[in-house]
Design a protein around this motif. Sequence first.
Motif, short mmCIF file in Angstrom:
data_model
loop_
_atom_site.label_atom_id
_atom_site.label_comp_id
_atom_site.label_asym_id
_atom_site.label_seq_id
_atom_site.Cartn_x
_atom_site.Cartn_y
_atom_site.Cartn_z
N VAL A 1 0.85 -1.18 0.00
CA VAL A 1 0.00 0.00 0.00
C VAL A 1 0.89 1.24 0.00
N CYS A 2 0.45 2.30 -0.69
CA CYS A 2 1.30 3.48 -0.91
C CYS A 2 1.47 4.33 0.34
N ASP A 3 0.59 4.16 1.33
CA ASP A 3 0.66 4.99 2.53
C ASP A 3 0.11 4.20 3.71
N LEU A 4 0.84 4.22 4.84
CA LEU A 4 0.45 3.42 5.99
C LEU A 4 -0.80 3.95 6.68
N GLY A 5 -1.22 5.17 6.36
CA GLY A 5 -2.48 5.67 6.89
C GLY A 5 -3.64 4.80 6.45
N PHE A 6 -3.61 4.34 5.19
CA PHE A 6 -4.66 3.44 4.70
C PHE A 6 -4.59 2.10 5.42
N PHE A 7 -3.39 1.63 5.70
CA PHE A 7 -3.23 0.37 6.44
C PHE A 7 -3.87 0.50 7.82
N HIS A 8 -3.65 1.65 8.45
CA HIS A 8 -4.26 1.90 9.76
C HIS A 8 -5.78 1.91 9.68
N LEU A 9 -6.31 2.49 8.61
CA LEU A 9 -7.77 2.54 8.44
C LEU A 9 -8.38 1.17 8.30
#
Length: 400
Positions: free
Chosen positions: A285-293
């Motif tokens: 995933v390009c950004d870990l913020g999405f992983f957190h979501l």
Amino acid sequence: MVKRERYLQRIRPFYDSEMVKVITGIRRCGKSTLMQQIIAEIQQRNVADDHIIYINFESYKFRKISNPDALYEYVENKIKDNKKYYLFIDEIQNVPEFELVINSFRATHNISIFITGSNSKLLSGELATHLSGRTLSFRIMPFCFKEFAAFYEEKGEHIPPEQLLDSYMLWGGFPLTCKEENDSEKEVLLSNIYDSVVLKDVVMRNKIASVTALDRVLEYVIANSSLTISGNTIASSLKADDINVSVPTVYDYLKYISDACICDKVPRYDIRGKKVLSFEEKIYVCDLGFFHLKKNRSKEEYGHIVETICYNELISRGYQVYVGKTYKSEVDFIAQRGTEKFYLQAAYLLNNDETVEREFGAYRSIEDNYPKYVISTDRIPMSRDGIIHKNLCNWLLESV
């Protein structure tokens, strides 16, 4: 404003080139800001303002020229002489057949053209033939950790790097998210970015009927960042939840997700046979913020988080990245940039003999002399047998 020097260094040599500069990246990663920084540098060279043409197709102001004929007429009317002009167009994919217009300007005027879009396949398809061999592509990512740290320095917040890294691992590097102070506001903003990307760059662009199925596929790949994926595995997982999606449809969705720069599918490279393998791709995933979501954080996931950070860092540094396959094991990454090449293993902690053996032992069957690294959060150097160990935080803050 954080200066995106990492990208400016790559684009700067081509400011006056007749090649079309194509800047791609996920929505809200900072492409428009980068374009404004390029404009500012060109203005510093005493280029007249009326020789810089800027169009942003996400602005209501330009809605009337979002067709090829109107766009052509608008720009033509701005060009008054044979001196050098600079044309900047944000989110060009909103104009159908834009390649025809761009190619006409390139062929008939003394003009340097910069375009951005939220799709990695911006110049794919039949019309791409009009610009074939005449483009330079630059991939832009959300803030890397060094830019993330610079953002807080500019705010006057002198936070220890290790503490900043904890925040980066959780919230990622979307510039808009960084501006929010409150965690709940960060989460709301991340959700809005996610919804905007899915709606505009996946659903609407690809005319997807079953949004629910797409969303579940996307949730699956984000939650499994750094793991091997396949259409069969995803389809089987969704079927267990009473969502029936065919394997070919899953692969279509994966392509759309990759095209929108949400996740990258990374191929394996057979180090011994020196060829790319067409199976068992990994997803990041390009950004870990999405992983957190999309996935609750637990200690067991830190290895996947560190590996994802390392992958995105390599991409932001301009490397082409593969997963390395040896006869007996796997190397997390092979990174190549021009004539430069190295191998990299990523781990959260080297806290037992088994982990140390896995990370350092992965290089045992590789006989070439390219540099070999192990990156982890450990503070004590553990280099051995010519394999260089680096602390994750220090590595991310290196000058490149």
